[in-house]
Write an enzyme that holds these catalytic residues in place. Structure first.
Site, PDB file in Angstrom:
ATOM      1  N   GLY A  11      82.950  69.663  17.651  1.00  0.00           N
ATOM      2  CA  GLY A  11      81.798  68.772  17.554  1.00  0.00           C
ATOM      3  C   GLY A  11      80.944  68.789  18.802  1.00  0.00           C
ATOM      4  O   GLY A  11      80.330  67.782  19.167  1.00  0.00           O
ATOM      5  N   GLY A  14      77.178  67.553  18.839  1.00  0.00           N
ATOM      6  CA  GLY A  14      76.841  66.159  18.587  1.00  0.00           C
ATOM      7  C   GLY A  14      76.531  65.406  19.867  1.00  0.00           C
ATOM      8  O   GLY A  14      76.607  65.947  20.974  1.00  0.00           O
ATOM      9  N   ASP A  16      78.210  62.968  21.468  1.00  0.00           N
ATOM     10  CA  ASP A  16      79.319  62.869  22.413  1.00  0.00           C
ATOM     11  C   ASP A  16      79.703  64.234  22.965  1.00  0.00           C
ATOM     12  O   ASP A  16      80.027  64.367  24.150  1.00  0.00           O
ATOM     13  CB  ASP A  16      80.529  62.227  21.739  1.00  0.00           C
ATOM     14  CG  ASP A  16      80.298  60.765  21.400  1.00  0.00           C
ATOM     15  OD1 ASP A  16      79.186  60.259  21.644  1.00  0.00           O
ATOM     16  OD2 ASP A  16      81.228  60.129  20.880  1.00  0.00           O
ATOM     17  N   ALA A  90      83.484  65.502  13.183  1.00  0.00           N
ATOM     18  CA  ALA A  90      83.757  64.627  12.045  1.00  0.00           C
ATOM     19  C   ALA A  90      82.513  64.495  11.185  1.00  0.00           C
ATOM     20  O   ALA A  90      81.397  64.701  11.655  1.00  0.00           O
ATOM     21  CB  ALA A  90      84.190  63.235  12.519  1.00  0.00           C
ATOM     22  N   SER A  92      80.769  61.725  10.351  1.00  0.00           N
ATOM     23  CA  SER A  92      80.897  60.429  11.019  1.00  0.00           C
ATOM     24  C   SER A  92      79.950  59.356  10.503  1.00  0.00           C
ATOM     25  O   SER A  92      79.870  58.279  11.099  1.00  0.00           O
ATOM     26  CB  SER A  92      80.680  60.607  12.529  1.00  0.00           C
ATOM     27  OG  SER A  92      79.411  61.176  12.789  1.00  0.00           O
ATOM     28  N   THR A 135      87.817  55.334  16.123  1.00  0.00           N
ATOM     29  CA  THR A 135      86.606  54.549  15.879  1.00  0.00           C
ATOM     30  C   THR A 135      86.916  53.079  15.652  1.00  0.00           C
ATOM     31  O   THR A 135      87.971  52.729  15.102  1.00  0.00           O
ATOM     32  CB  THR A 135      85.860  55.088  14.647  1.00  0.00           C
ATOM     33  OG1 THR A 135      84.790  54.197  14.287  1.00  0.00           O
ATOM     34  CG2 THR A 135      86.782  55.216  13.448  1.00  0.00           C
ATOM     35  N   GLU A 137      85.552  51.417  13.482  1.00  0.00           N
ATOM     36  CA  GLU A 137      85.508  51.190  12.036  1.00  0.00           C
ATOM     37  C   GLU A 137      86.911  51.037  11.452  1.00  0.00           C
ATOM     38  O   GLU A 137      87.064  50.564  10.323  1.00  0.00           O
ATOM     39  CB  GLU A 137      84.774  52.332  11.339  1.00  0.00           C
ATOM     40  CG  GLU A 137      83.275  52.371  11.604  1.00  0.00           C
ATOM     41  CD  GLU A 137      82.506  51.264  10.898  1.00  0.00           C
ATOM     42  OE1 GLU A 137      82.979  50.780   9.852  1.00  0.00           O
ATOM     43  OE2 GLU A 137      81.437  50.878  11.403  1.00  0.00           O
ATOM     44  N   TYR A 159      85.236  56.891   5.380  1.00  0.00           N
ATOM     45  CA  TYR A 159      85.241  57.392   6.755  1.00  0.00           C
ATOM     46  C   TYR A 159      86.335  56.716   7.568  1.00  0.00           C
ATOM     47  O   TYR A 159      87.134  57.379   8.245  1.00  0.00           O
ATOM     48  CB  TYR A 159      83.878  57.145   7.401  1.00  0.00           C
ATOM     49  CG  TYR A 159      83.865  57.300   8.902  1.00  0.00           C
ATOM     50  CD1 TYR A 159      84.012  58.553   9.490  1.00  0.00           C
ATOM     51  CD2 TYR A 159      83.719  56.190   9.732  1.00  0.00           C
ATOM     52  CE1 TYR A 159      84.008  58.692  10.876  1.00  0.00           C
ATOM     53  CE2 TYR A 159      83.709  56.321  11.113  1.00  0.00           C
ATOM     54  CZ  TYR A 159      83.855  57.573  11.680  1.00  0.00           C
ATOM     55  OH  TYR A 159      83.861  57.705  13.044  1.00  0.00           O
ATOM     56  N   ARG A 194      71.454  60.288  20.110  1.00  0.00           N
ATOM     57  CA  ARG A 194      72.019  59.805  18.851  1.00  0.00           C
ATOM     58  C   ARG A 194      71.252  60.391  17.675  1.00  0.00           C
ATOM     59  O   ARG A 194      70.025  60.521  17.697  1.00  0.00           O
ATOM     60  CB  ARG A 194      71.937  58.283  18.811  1.00  0.00           C
ATOM     61  CG  ARG A 194      72.716  57.625  17.672  1.00  0.00           C
ATOM     62  CD  ARG A 194      74.164  57.980  17.695  1.00  0.00           C
ATOM     63  NE  ARG A 194      75.027  56.890  17.262  1.00  0.00           N
ATOM     64  CZ  ARG A 194      76.236  57.068  16.749  1.00  0.00           C
ATOM     65  NH1 ARG A 194      76.716  58.289  16.579  1.00  0.00           N
ATOM     66  NH2 ARG A 194      76.981  56.036  16.414  1.00  0.00           N
TER      67      ARG A 194
END
Length: 351
Positions: A11, A14, A16, A90, A92, A135, A137, A159, A194
Site C-alpha cells: 500500500g 496510499g 500512509d 487494504a 479501506s 483500525t 472501526e 471492512y 488523503r
C-alpha cells in the site's frame, strides 16, 4: 548499502504508505513498496521520493503486487528479505466494503494472512518484524468511551469485520510462532494526501472549490458522526516506533479529541472566508453561506451507511507510556492545512 535496514511497505501509494516511505528513507532505510498495476498513474503521492532503479544511490524501489495473490507476495518477500514489513494495503473505504464485501475480506483479511505466511514459509520469523494497519472501526458500536487496547470490538461493516480477522491472525502468529508482529489500532488520520472519497478530504476539496466558484454544493451523509481525527504524518511515526520495540504489541494511536463532521465542515469553510449557518433538520438540513444566503452543504441519504458508527474516541495512553508517541497537530489546524492545499491545487499554484 548492505548495512542499511530494509523495509517493505504494502500500500505504498496510499496516504500512509507515502508518508511512511518518506520517513523510512529519512531514517536511512532501503525501502521497497508494493503497488497494484493500474491503467492510469497511481504514484502521485510518492513521485517526489522515487528514484530510477539504475541510480547507484537509489534506495526506493517499487514492485507490482496484490494482496489477493499469495505467490506474488511470497516472491516479493523472498526477493527483498525485509527487516520490517508494514502491511498498509487494504480496501479501506467503509461504504465501499458494503458493495464489495467478498473482495474486502479477500484483500484485508486473507491478504494479511498471506503476508504472515510468507514470513513463516521463508524462515524469516526471527529476522522480519511485522506491522499490521488495524483500525478504530474495529470498535464500531463502541462498548465504552474512550476506546483503548482492552475495549471489546464490535465491527459494524464488512471492512471492520475483515480487519478484525487480520487483527486476531496477527496476534495468533505472534503467539504461535514467536513473530515480532504488532497491530496499530489507528483512529482516523488525515492529511493533504488523503483520498478524495474520504469525508475529510471530500469536505476540504469541496470548500475550496465552492469558494472559487468551481462547485455548487457539498453533499454529505451523517453530519453528527463524531471521529477522533489526527495527522497521518504523525501516525506513521507511531507505526515505525512499534517496530523498534524489543517486544511486539498492540497499540491505539489517537488524539483523544472527538469532532463532528458538522464542525469539520464549519472549520473548512471558515478557512476559505465563508461562515456556515445551519437550517432545517434531518435529511432536510442544509448549510447556508451566511454572506449570500446560498445553500452550499446538503444532506444526501445515499451517503448514510447501512450500519452507522456514531462516535469513536481513542485513548493512546499505552502508546505515550511505552513508545513515547504523542500527536501534535490539532484537528482544526489539520482541516485548515488540507483546505490551503486544496486551494493551491485548484488555483494551479501547488508546488
Amino acid at each position: 548499502m548492505t548495512d542499511r535496514k530494509v523495509a517493505l511497505i504494502s500500500g505504498v501509494t496510499g496516504q500512509d504508505g507515502a508518508y511512511l516511505a518518506e520517513l523510512l528513507l529519512d531514517e536511512g532505510y532501503i525501502v521497497h513498496g508494493i503497488k497494484r498495476r493500474s491503467s492510469s498513474f497511481n504514484t502521485q503521492r510518492i513521485e517526489h521520493i522515487y528514484q530510477e532503479r539504475h541510480d547507484p544511490e537509489a534506495r526506493f524501489f517499487l514492485h507490482y503486487g496484490d494482496m489477493t495473490d499469495s505467490t506474488n507476495l511470497l516472491r516479493i518477500v523472498q526477493q527483498t528479505q525485509p527487516h520490517e514489513i508494514y502491511n498498509l494495503a487494504a480496501q479501506s473505504h467503509v461504504q465501499v466494503s458494503f458493495e464489495t464485501p467478498e473482495y474486502t475480506a479477500n484483500a484485508d483479511a486473507i491478504g494479511t494472512l498471506r503476508m504472515l505466511e510468507a514470513i513463516r514459509i521463508l524462515g524469516l520469523t526471527n529476522r522480519t518484524r511485522f506491522y499490521q494497519a488495524s483500525t478504530s472501526e474495529l470498535y464500531g458500536l463502541a462498548q465504552e468511551s474512550p476506546q483503548n487496547e482492552k475495549t471489546p470490538f464490535y465491527p459494524r461493516s464488512p471492512y471492520a469485520a475483515a480487519k478484525l480477522y487480520a487483527y486476531w491472525i496477527v496476534v495468533n502468529y505472534r503467539e504461535a510462532y514467536g513473530m515480532h508482529a504488532s497491530n496499530g489500532i489507528l483512529f482516523n488520520h488525515e492529511s493533504p494526501l488523503r483520498g478524495e472519497t474520504f469525508v475529510t478530504r471530500k469536505i476540504t476539496r469541496a470548500a475550496a472549490a465552492i469558494s472559487l466558484g468551481k462547485q455548487e454544493v457539498l453533499y454529505l451523509g451523517n453530519l453528527d458522526a463524531q471521529r477522533d481525527w489526527g495527522h497521518a504524518r504523525e501516525y506513521v511515526r507511531g507505526m515505525w516506533m512499534m517496530c523498534q520495540q524489543d517486544r511486539p504489541g498492540d497499540y491505539v494511536l489517537a488524539t483523544g479529541v472527538t469532532t463532528s463532521v458538522r464542525t469539520f465542515v464549519e472549520w473548512a469553510f471558515e478557512e476559505t472566508g465563508m461562515t456556515i449557518e445551519w437550517v432545517g433538520e434531518g435529511i432536510e438540513e442544509r448549510g447556508i453561506d451566511a454572506a449570500t444566503g446560498r445553500c452550499v452543504v446538503a444532506v444526501d441519504p445515499r451517503y448514510f451507511r447501512p450500519t452507522e458508527v456514531d462516535l469513536l474516541l481513542g485513548d493512546a495512553t499505552k502508546a505515550r507510556q511505552v513508545l513515547g508517541w504523542r500527536h501534535e497537530t490539532s484537528v482544526r489546524d489539520l482541516a485548515c492545512e488540507m483546505v490551503r492545499e486544496d486551494l493551491s491545487y485548484l488555483r494551479g499554484t501547488r508546488q
